[in-house]
Design a protein around this motif. Structure first.
Motif, mmCIF file in Angstrom:
data_model
loop_
_atom_site.group_PDB
_atom_site.id
_atom_site.type_symbol
_atom_site.label_atom_id
_atom_site.label_comp_id
_atom_site.label_asym_id
_atom_site.label_seq_id
_atom_site.Cartn_x
_atom_site.Cartn_y
_atom_site.Cartn_z
ATOM 1 N N ILE A 1 -10.130 4.357 0.296
ATOM 2 C CA ILE A 1 -9.319 4.104 -0.903
ATOM 3 C C ILE A 1 -10.215 3.537 -2.003
ATOM 4 C CG2 ILE A 1 -7.511 2.605 -1.871
ATOM 5 C CD1 ILE A 1 -5.934 3.005 0.750
ATOM 6 N N LEU B 1 0.797 2.280 -3.730
ATOM 7 C CA LEU B 1 -0.533 2.760 -4.155
ATOM 8 C C LEU B 1 -0.666 4.256 -3.906
ATOM 9 C CD1 LEU B 1 -3.483 0.642 -2.716
ATOM 10 C CD2 LEU B 1 -2.944 1.145 -5.077
ATOM 11 N N ASN B 2 -0.231 4.630 -2.706
ATOM 12 C CA ASN B 2 -0.371 6.020 -2.269
ATOM 13 C C ASN B 2 0.981 6.565 -1.826
ATOM 14 O OD1 ASN B 2 -1.602 4.074 0.078
ATOM 15 N ND2 ASN B 2 -0.216 5.600 0.934
ATOM 16 N N ARG C 1 0.825 -1.220 0.000
ATOM 17 C CA ARG C 1 0.000 0.000 0.000
ATOM 18 C C ARG C 1 0.864 1.277 0.000
ATOM 19 N NH1 ARG C 1 -3.525 1.673 5.133
ATOM 20 N NH2 ARG C 1 -1.760 3.085 5.402
ATOM 21 N N LEU D 1 -11.103 4.683 -5.775
ATOM 22 C CA LEU D 1 -10.662 3.876 -6.923
ATOM 23 C C LEU D 1 -11.802 3.200 -7.690
ATOM 24 C CD1 LEU D 1 -7.458 2.115 -5.502
ATOM 25 C CD2 LEU D 1 -7.569 4.044 -7.099
ATOM 26 N N ILE E 1 -3.323 9.218 -3.634
ATOM 27 C CA ILE E 1 -3.093 8.111 -4.559
ATOM 28 C C ILE E 1 -2.059 8.576 -5.584
ATOM 29 C CG2 ILE E 1 -4.184 6.625 -6.299
ATOM 30 C CD1 ILE E 1 -5.683 6.013 -3.849
#
Ligand SMILES: [Mg+2]
Ligand SMILES: [Zn+2]
Length: 200
Positions: A72, A13-14, A9, A76, A28
Motif C-alpha cells: 500500500i 482506503l481500498n 483500511r 501511496l 485503492i
C-alpha cells in the motif's frame, strides 16, 4: 503534540474485498491519495488501524498483512500520501484459532491500536480524527476520544441510509460528520480546523 488521522483500511482506503490479503486484489479507492496528501500537507500524521480477523480465522498469515501494508505504501508514497504507521488486530474472540482466539484490547471498537500509536506519537486527541465505514470505527474513535467521520465508501452509505430511514435526526447521530468519500472527509476536517482556529 501531533494531530493524527486514524484511518480504517478496508472500505475506507481500498475497495472492500472479502478478507483482502493478496496484492493483486488491492484497489485503492478513487481520490484517496489526494485526500491523504491534503491532510499530510496540513500537518496531520496518518495512522491506519484495521481489524484483520482473517488471520484469526486462519485464512491468511500475519506476514500477508504486513506485506500488503508495505505494498500500500509502495503505491501511496510516490504520490505524497504514504501512511505513517499501520496497526492491525489479528485476533477474534470467538472464531480465532490457537493464539489468535483472544478477548484482546486491540480489536475495534476497543482502543488498543490507538494506544499502540501513542507509543510512537504524542497524540493531540482534541485535534485528531477517526475515519471509517463501519459502526465499530465510529465507536472506536468515540471510545478513544477523538472526532469521528463515517465515510460513505465500503459499508458506510448503507449504514447511513438505514439510519435516515429510521428517522434519525442529524444532531442525534453518533459521529461528528458523514462524508461521501475520503476527499470529502478531508475537506470537512480542514474546514473545521480553519473555523476553530478563527474562533480562538
Ligand atoms: Mg472498513
Ligand atoms: Zn486484537
Amino acid at each position: 503534540m501531533e494531530r493524527v488521522i486514524f484511518l480504517d483500511r478496508d472500505g475506507t482506503l481500498n475497495e472492500e474485498v472479502h478478507y483482502l490479503h493478496r496484492k493483486e486484489d488491492l484497489k485503492i479507492l478513487e481520490g484517496v491519495p489526494e485526500a491523504i496528501r491534503m491532510l499530510k500537507e496540513a500537518g496531520y500524521k496518518i495512522v491506519v488501524v484495521t481489524n484483520q480477523a482473517g488471520v484469526a480465522r486462519g485464512y491468511f498469515p500475519e506476514s500477508d498483512v504486513q506485506e500488503l501494508h508495505q505494498y500500500i505504501n509502495e503505491c501511496l508514497s510516490p504520490l505524497g500520501a504514504g501512511i505513517d504507521y499501520f496497526f492491525y488486530c489479528p485476533h477474534h474472540p470467538v472464531c480465532g484459532q490457537g493464539i489468535y482466539k483472544k478477548e484482546c484490547r486491540c480489536r475495534k471498537p476497543d482502543t488498543g491500536m490507538f494506544e499502540m500509536a501513542e507509543q510512537v506519537l504524542q497524540v493531540d486527541k482534541s485535534r485528531s480524527w477517526m475515519i471509517g465505514d463501519k459502526w465499530s470505527d465510529v465507536e472506536a474513535g468515540k471510545n478513544y476520544g477523538v472526532y469521528t467521520i463515517l465515510v460513505g465508501t465500503g459499508y458506510g452509505s448503507q449504514i447511513r441510509k438505514e439510519q435516515m430511514e429510521n428517522g434519525c435526526e442529524e444532531r442525534s447521530l453518533p459521529y461528528d460528520f458523514y462524508a461521501e468519500t475520503l476527499i470529502d472527509a478531508a475537506c470537512k476536517i480542514l474546514k473545521s480546523e480553519y473555523e476553530s482556529r478563527s474562533l480562538r
